[in-house]
Write a protein that holds these residues in place. Structure first.
Motif, PDB file in Angstrom:
ATOM      1  N   SER A   1       0.840  -1.206   0.000  1.00  0.00           N
ATOM      2  CA  SER A   1       0.000   0.000   0.000  1.00  0.00           C
ATOM      3  C   SER A   1       0.872   1.252   0.000  1.00  0.00           C
ATOM      4  O   SER A   1       0.880   2.033   0.963  1.00  0.00           O
ATOM      5  CB  SER A   1      -0.929   0.011   1.220  1.00  0.00           C
ATOM      6  N   PRO A   2       1.631   1.455  -1.061  1.00  0.00           N
ATOM      7  CA  PRO A   2       2.492   2.639  -1.117  1.00  0.00           C
ATOM      8  C   PRO A   2       1.674   3.910  -1.294  1.00  0.00           C
ATOM      9  O   PRO A   2       0.489   3.866  -1.650  1.00  0.00           O
ATOM     10  CB  PRO A   2       3.348   2.378  -2.361  1.00  0.00           C
ATOM     11  N   LEU A   3       2.310   5.024  -1.033  1.00  0.00           N
ATOM     12  CA  LEU A   3       1.714   6.324  -1.321  1.00  0.00           C
ATOM     13  C   LEU A   3       1.656   6.484  -2.837  1.00  0.00           C
ATOM     14  O   LEU A   3       2.686   6.435  -3.509  1.00  0.00           O
ATOM     15  CB  LEU A   3       2.573   7.429  -0.695  1.00  0.00           C
ATOM     16  N   VAL A   4       0.472   6.652  -3.370  1.00  0.00           N
ATOM     17  CA  VAL A   4       0.280   6.767  -4.820  1.00  0.00           C
ATOM     18  C   VAL A   4       0.046   8.237  -5.166  1.00  0.00           C
ATOM     19  O   VAL A   4      -0.932   8.843  -4.718  1.00  0.00           O
ATOM     20  CB  VAL A   4      -0.904   5.902  -5.296  1.00  0.00           C
TER      21      VAL A   4
ATOM     22  N   PRO B   1      -3.606  -4.093 -12.925  1.00  0.00           N
ATOM     23  CA  PRO B   1      -2.675  -5.214 -12.793  1.00  0.00           C
ATOM     24  C   PRO B   1      -1.442  -4.965 -13.640  1.00  0.00           C
ATOM     25  O   PRO B   1      -1.393  -4.033 -14.437  1.00  0.00           O
ATOM     26  CB  PRO B   1      -3.483  -6.399 -13.324  1.00  0.00           C
ATOM     27  N   GLY B   2      -0.447  -5.819 -13.456  1.00  0.00           N
ATOM     28  CA  GLY B   2       0.765  -5.685 -14.253  1.00  0.00           C
ATOM     29  C   GLY B   2       0.446  -5.735 -15.733  1.00  0.00           C
ATOM     30  O   GLY B   2      -0.515  -6.363 -16.167  1.00  0.00           O
TER      31      GLY B   2
ATOM     32  N   GLU C   1       2.390  -4.531  -6.827  1.00  0.00           N
ATOM     33  CA  GLU C   1       3.643  -5.286  -6.909  1.00  0.00           C
ATOM     34  C   GLU C   1       4.822  -4.429  -6.461  1.00  0.00           C
ATOM     35  O   GLU C   1       5.716  -4.902  -5.742  1.00  0.00           O
ATOM     36  CB  GLU C   1       3.868  -5.784  -8.333  1.00  0.00           C
ATOM     37  N   LEU C   2       4.842  -3.182  -6.853  1.00  0.00           N
ATOM     38  CA  LEU C   2       5.918  -2.288  -6.440  1.00  0.00           C
ATOM     39  C   LEU C   2       5.886  -2.051  -4.930  1.00  0.00           C
ATOM     40  O   LEU C   2       6.929  -2.006  -4.278  1.00  0.00           O
ATOM     41  CB  LEU C   2       5.824  -0.968  -7.200  1.00  0.00           C
TER      42      LEU C   2
END
Length: 250
Positions: free
Chosen positions: A17-20, A207-208, A217-218
């Protein structure tokens, strides 16, 4: 918006859950991303330059800073904006900081190559240290590392070396643009710093794709932050091209 808010958003992110931070290229796109509920925005120099009628890297400083100011004004003070200002347009560190703050942005990207060539790491670190000192804590500094896009012999090893130097110089996030997921995680581990990963899938939640790994994924690989460079602007232009063909065809 306080720079402390932007700093806080980079810390304590759950795995996956990165900062987007989507990249608006003008006021209209900024309002769209803000209305969608994103926690912040990251202007891309590529998309902004093209929206102003220039190629990437060719927009004059005055026009770039003015565009960033319009984006900040469009979303108001409640949403932190960080700006890609390339390598500072040859301005002294104090002027870089003051002109950035005058736009209302609270963070910036600064890259470590010029004219397609990587700069000597210590030279770049010394310059980042000057920018950091001039900022006095008022700017969140994201140090871009270009080893993956400028033909470094060992891009991972060089990214780790540069990351350590840039962190010591005052950078608060590292941006090894083009790094694959496995390297993103290693750079984060070796540096102990939040790492910004570039996503070329076209948008958060996808998705990728053949273009590369997706946001999740990142994040699972170790990225604390994900940005899209000029990719979102390019997709918007492609959509306009499709519309234009349909209009032309009747």
């Amino acid at each position: 918006m306080s720079v402390d808010r932007l700093r806080a958003l980079h810390r304590g992110r759950a795995d996956g859950s990165p900062l987007v931070l989507p990249g608006p290229w003008d006021a209209a796109s900024a309002r769209v991303f803000a209305a969608a509920g994103f926690e912040g925005l990251a202007t891309p120099s590529h998309g902004v330059s093209e929206s102003l009628g220039y190629r990437d890297g060719e927009a004059p400083a005055d026009e770039m800073f003015a565009a960033v100011a319009r984006i900040v004004r469009a979303v108001g003070s409640g949403l932190p904006v960080t700006a890609d200002i390339e390598r500072g347009y040859g301005l002294p560190p104090e002027e870089i900081v003051e002109r950035l703050l005058a736009t209302g942005a609270v963070g910036c990207n600064l890259e470590d190559s010029a004219d397609g060539v990587l700069l000597e790491p210590q030279r770049q670190a010394d310059w980042l240290s000057e920018v950091h000192a001039a900022a006095g804590g008022r700017v969140f500094l994201n140090a871009r590392i270009d080893t993956y896009v400028r033909g470094a012999a060992d891009p991972l090893a060089e990214a780790v070396e540069r990351g350590r130097l840039y962190a010591a110089a005052g950078a608060e996030c590292l941006y090894p643009i083009g790094a694959p997921p496995k390297d993103v995680g290693l750079i984060a581990q070796e540096s102990g710093m939040p790492v910004n990963a570039y996503c070329a899938t076209g948008g958060p939640g996808e998705p990728g794709s053949p273009h590369g790994p997706g946001v999740r994924e990142l994040g699972e690989a170790g990225a604390s932050r994900v940005t899209f460079g000029g990719d979102l602007h390019a997709r918007a232009v492609a959509a306009v091209e499709t519309l234009a063909r349909r209009l032309r065809e009747g």
